[in-house]
Design a protein around this motif. Structure first.
Motif, PDB file in Angstrom:
ATOM      1  N   HIS A 101      -5.752   1.373 -12.666  1.00 47.54           N
ATOM      2  CA  HIS A 101      -5.088   2.688 -12.621  1.00 47.54           C
ATOM      3  C   HIS A 101      -5.626   3.644 -13.684  1.00 47.54           C
ATOM      4  O   HIS A 101      -5.525   4.856 -13.525  1.00 47.54           O
ATOM      5  N   TRP A 110       4.414   1.684   0.705  1.00 46.72           N
ATOM      6  CA  TRP A 110       4.113   1.389  -0.698  1.00 46.72           C
ATOM      7  C   TRP A 110       2.662   1.772  -0.936  1.00 46.72           C
ATOM      8  O   TRP A 110       2.023   2.329  -0.023  1.00 46.72           O
ATOM      9  N   ASP A 111       2.145   1.513  -2.129  1.00 47.43           N
ATOM     10  CA  ASP A 111       0.755   1.949  -2.312  1.00 47.43           C
ATOM     11  C   ASP A 111      -0.246   0.971  -1.690  1.00 47.43           C
ATOM     12  O   ASP A 111      -1.435   1.047  -1.927  1.00 47.43           O
ATOM     13  N   TRP A 112       0.278   0.069  -0.875  1.00 45.96           N
ATOM     14  CA  TRP A 112      -0.528  -0.789   0.001  1.00 45.96           C
ATOM     15  C   TRP A 112       0.175  -0.927   1.355  1.00 45.96           C
ATOM     16  O   TRP A 112      -0.262  -1.712   2.195  1.00 45.96           O
ATOM     17  N   GLU A 137       0.875  -9.228 -13.670  1.00 44.60           N
ATOM     18  CA  GLU A 137       0.232  -8.314 -12.714  1.00 44.60           C
ATOM     19  C   GLU A 137      -1.017  -7.743 -13.332  1.00 44.60           C
ATOM     20  O   GLU A 137      -0.984  -7.243 -14.456  1.00 44.60           O
ATOM     21  N   GLU A 170       9.346  -3.628 -12.833  1.00 50.04           N
ATOM     22  CA  GLU A 170       8.929  -2.364 -13.444  1.00 50.04           C
ATOM     23  C   GLU A 170      10.029  -1.314 -13.515  1.00 50.04           C
ATOM     24  O   GLU A 170       9.742  -0.125 -13.517  1.00 50.04           O
TER      25      GLU A 170
HETATM   26  C1  BMA Z   1       2.326  -2.785  -9.474  1.00 54.13           C
HETATM   27  C2  BMA Z   1       3.288  -3.348  -8.489  1.00 54.13           C
HETATM   28  C3  BMA Z   1       3.350  -2.555  -7.257  1.00 54.13           C
HETATM   29  C4  BMA Z   1       2.081  -1.870  -6.897  1.00 54.13           C
HETATM   30  C5  BMA Z   1       0.924  -2.301  -7.732  1.00 54.13           C
HETATM   31  C6  BMA Z   1      -0.323  -1.514  -7.479  1.00 54.13           C
HETATM   32  O1  BMA Z   1       2.723  -2.483 -10.697  1.00 54.13           O
HETATM   33  O2  BMA Z   1       4.514  -3.626  -9.059  1.00 54.13           O
HETATM   34  O3  BMA Z   1       4.372  -1.623  -7.365  1.00 54.13           O
HETATM   35  O4  BMA Z   1       1.813  -2.007  -5.571  1.00 54.13           O
HETATM   36  O5  BMA Z   1       1.277  -2.135  -9.038  1.00 54.13           O
HETATM   37  O6  BMA Z   1      -0.206  -0.182  -7.879  1.00 54.13           O
END
Ligand code: BMA
Length: 804
Positions: free
Chosen positions: A489, A169-171, A507, A416
């Motif tokens: 982002h 994943w991105d982590w 989030e 998401e």
């Molecule tokens: C979100 C989460 C993850 C991800 C995070 C960071 O929207 O749902 O999918 O790790 O962003 O990009």
């Protein structure tokens, strides 16, 4: 019922590597077994991730033997209970095919009576390569259903019911683990089985009627005994009905509250039928989700026991990329740390897993509400008949397992996935098809959730504006939950958090690098550089390191060394999330939820977490303990003034003594005022203001600091008027005194010092860190761990002016 635990003597082999035959701990996974046997290097260290990819590219087999006596064999029911079997697997008993599994989230119970014999029996589970199975399934779909390749390193994960972050994943590291992550049990019973119980709470004022539904397969008039606290009930099942219902009435029971709002009393429910028994701990509370329209749009407020709750917490990802390490101790540690930071809600994120029983038991015990996603994340998902049917079985299993946990406050369809319809070329080009495809699966998920649990609201997706909205919930702060990623982002400034007034932000996150102590565990000293190959391999968000570094240039003077870069990245992360929470709390009751991304890491990595893989608290977690405190003082700038607001997230009124000061960069006191503050329950008051015109003159001269006590903690909040890089912060000298006998550390300074942070190579944490330290006001804190000497020998004290 007798249970046999098949946790012993498992062997791991592979038809692709005939020389491998190693012991495997069950519950456990293949990577852990190979690591224990010395056949793979530590996947978490250096760039070893790449060197262990072959493990996920092979078939594996787990096998064991178990004994059954004649007496055991004579039981009417002999069942094999298997869960978290990951993922495409065939189960053989005494070399006969017993079952095929293809969903890691199912709870299987197989009748093995026809397959077993007295004496020794052989159980074997054969795991097919998941990447190959995923592609085969994707190939059979009627049209392309895109999967998340920005997170996953392996395609088509969306066609498998497997934890989506196993493919990276991105982590997250990509390990494509396989194995069995729950205890494997044989259950023996005579005459009948107790299959499940469900406790529904029907509230009328302060009284509750508990309706307890018991599923069994009795076919005679044998009584079922129930006890709840000190009440006992006997039910005689009706003939030909495999469902019995009992009810228990309680007037004024002790209420279960979210942490910070009250206690978490748990009652014991016991259901017994002859020697069979089910026991559960139940928290009694009423629950509602208020989504009514109001002047700002529509609310998103959890109401517990009739009181609106401000949800504060973080997003939870699986504890560890190697499931063998999902131990009860680690669940307890991490959840205790969440509560210690004044959190009251965690969101179990849809790219991970429905968590182990221990997780929910602990959340019940600690008062951590759980927002439970269903396990779908960031990809589009098939809506073919077989896929939907498989998902429905999975959800029936999971909801029945979890629904009696009072901590769970919401079933949410996915993470998401509505948004993902706008991400992929195929779905952008044919939006109608993919919206309908989405709705077919989502609707099926909703139906199962509602069928098995009428007591909770089903929320289609996170983020989402409500049922049948398919718009951009990321940016809509008027209703529903939002995921606000414009800062991390999209590169907006931290002030962007103050431009929105979310109803519930489920989030928002900002990355930091790991601490030096953490770095030492996975990077060799020659690679202690943020652009070294090792360090880059432990950063899975491609632009992550540049985002962190670029933001330094906006806010801070550039750090002088690698070590100071690590420290400053954690200051920056804490400041980002604090900026958001300070503002949103000051906007309560308009904002009723803030769950930052993310609580924890599943391996050592640069990420958005506030607790590192090793368990060490990042600076953010120490800040969260303050900015999530039930009684909190927040500075907010309006058009005309700087306001100090007192927020009281509590069911009772509160009296607070606080000290507000203006201090120059050199440490001179410009203003000091003691405020005695009274605040009503669940309130938000302005307690002090400073007109902006005045403030403009002051903010280059010094800063405001407010200090108060709440629930036994010394709390503080600091306000500075400009980016730290432009301020004339003095070069403070911070000194440290250690008192081993009392595990105390005292810090003092000659000039104001900001983000004073303690770190060491020892385990444990400090009772406080990352605070503002004033001259003549030493701060004493505790080391909370068992390695005082090691802590003392490796203690590093950082502060902002020392970072450049
Ligand atoms: C979100 C989460 C993850 C991800 C995070 C960071 O929207 O749902 O999918 O790790 O962003 O990009």
């Amino acid at each position: 019922m007798t249970r046999l635990n098949l946790s012993q003597n498992w062997r791991l082999t592979s038809p692709d590597y005939p020389e491998i035959d190693v012991a495997c701990q069950i519950p456990g996974d293949n990577h852990s077994a190979l690591l224990n046997a010395g056949l793979i290097p530590d996947p978490y260290s250096k760039c070893n991730e790449q060197d262990v990819q072959w493990v996920g590219q092979a078939d594996w087999q787990l096998s064991t033997e178990f004994e059954l006596s004649d007496e055991q064999l004579n039981h009417d029911f002999i069942e094999l209970a298997l869960s978290r079997v990951d993922t495409v697997a065939k189960v053989y008993l005494n070399d006969q095919l017993l079952a095929s599994c293809d969903n890691m989230f199912r709870l299987w119970r197989f009748n093995i009576k026809p397959y077993v014999k007295a004496g020794s029996n052989k159980l074997r589970v054969y795991f097919h390569r998941a990447d190959v199975a995923a592609k085969q399934r994707a190939d059979t779909l009627p049209f392309v259903v895109p999967s998340s390749m920005s997170n996953n390193q392996i395609p088509y994960m969306n066609s498998l019911r497997k934890s989506q972050c196993h493919a990276g994943w991105d982590w997250g590291i990509c390990l494509m683990v396989s194995g069995i992550y729950d205890p494997v049990q044989i259950k023996l019973a005579n005459q009948a089985r107790l299959l499940s119980t469900q406790v529904e709470q029907h509230w009328q004022g302060q009284a509750v009627e508990l309706v307890i539904t018991i599923k069994h397969d009795l076919d005679c008039l044998q009584p079922i005994h129930l006890s709840f606290d000190d009440q006992h009930v006997e039910v005689i099942p009706e003939l030909d009905s495999q469902t019995s219902v009992a009810s228990i009435h309680l007037d004024n029971p002790k209420l279960w509250w979210p942490a910070g709002y009250g206690e978490q009393p748990l009652y014991t429910l016991q259901v017994s039928l002859a020697e069979l028994r089910i026991e559960k701990k139940i928290g009694l509370r009423s629950l509602a989700l208020e989504t009514q329209k109001d002047q700002h749009g529509a609310a998103m407020t959890f109401i517990v026991n009739g009181c609106p709750i401000t949800a504060k917490g973080a997003n939870w990802i699986p504890l560890d990329a190697m499931p063998s390490r999902h131990t009860a101790e680690r669940y307890r540690q991490l959840l205790t740390d969440a509560k210690a930071a004044n959190m009251n809600m965690l969101r179990v994120w849809g790219g991970g897993q429905y968590e182990a029983d221990e997780f929910y038991q602990l959340c019940d015990e600690l008062g951590l509400m759980v927002w439970q996603d269903m396990m779908f994340a960031c990809s589009l998902y098939p809506s073919t008949g077989d896929f939907v049917a498989n998902v429905q079985l999975e959800l029936a299993d999971q909801i029945q397992r979890l629904r009696d946990h009072s901590c769970i406050v919401l079933w949410c369809g996915d993470n998401e996935v509505i948004g993902a319809i706008n991400w992929y070329p195929e779905s952008k080009a044919n939006r109608e098809r993919y919206v309908v495809n989405y709705d077919r699966l989502n609707r099926a998920i909703q139906q199962v959730a509602e069928q098995h649990d009428a007591s909770r609201v089903f929320w289609p997706s996170s983020p989402c504006n409500g049922a049948l909205y398919y718009g951009d919930a990321w940016h809509d702060d008027s209703q529903g939950d939002m995921h606000f990623w414009d800062v991390w982002h999209s590169g907006k400034s931290f002030a962007a958090y103050q431009k929105i007034k979310p109803r519930f932000c489920s989030e928002f996150g900002y990355q930091s690098w790991p601490s030096l102590a953490e770095v030492k565990t996975f990077v060799e000293p020659e690679d202690w550089n943020v652009t070294s190959p090792t360090f880059e391999n432990h950063q899975k968000n491609p632009s992550g390191n540049s985002i962190i570094t670029e933001m330094f240039t906006r806010l801070f003077r550039f750090p002088a060394s690698f070590e100071q870069m690590l420290y400053l990245s954690q200051v920056q992360q804490a400041l980002a999330i604090k900026t958001a929470c300070d503002f949103w709390r000051a906007n309560s009751p308009q904002c009723r939820g803030m769950l930052y991304w993310q609580l924890n890491d599943n391996w050592p990595v640069s990420s958005w977490s506030s607790i590192e893989y090793s368990g060490r608290w990042k600076q953010l977690h120490y800040h969260a303990k303050r900015f999530f405190a039930p009684q909190y003082l927040s500075f907010v700038e309006s058009d005309k003034a700087l306001e100090l607001r007192l927020i009281n997230d509590s069911v009772s009124a509160s009296l607070l003594d606080c000290q507000l000061q203006f201090v120059s960069w050199q440490g001179d006191l410009g203003f000091s005022r003691a405020l005695e503050l009274n605040i009503a329950a669940d309130a938000n008051d302005v307690v002090w203001t400073m007109p902006l015109a005045e403030l403009e003159k002051q903010c280059t001269q010094g800063f405001y600091i407010v200090q108060w006590r709440s629930n036994g903690d010394e709390l503080q909040n600091t306000w500075v008027g400009e980016a730290y890089k432009s301020l004339a912060i003095a070069k403070a000298e911070v000194s440290v005194q250690l008192d081993e006998a009392n595990q105390r550390i005292t810090l003092s300074t000659n000039k104001p010092a900001f983000f004073v942070h303690l770190e060491s190579d020892a385990s444990g944490r400090f009772s406080d860190s990352s605070f503002t330290l004033l001259p003549q006001q030493p701060i004493s804190l505790n080391y909370m761990g068992d390695e005082f000497e090691r802590m003392a020998a490796s203690l590093r004290v950082y502060h902002l002016a020392d970072s450049y």
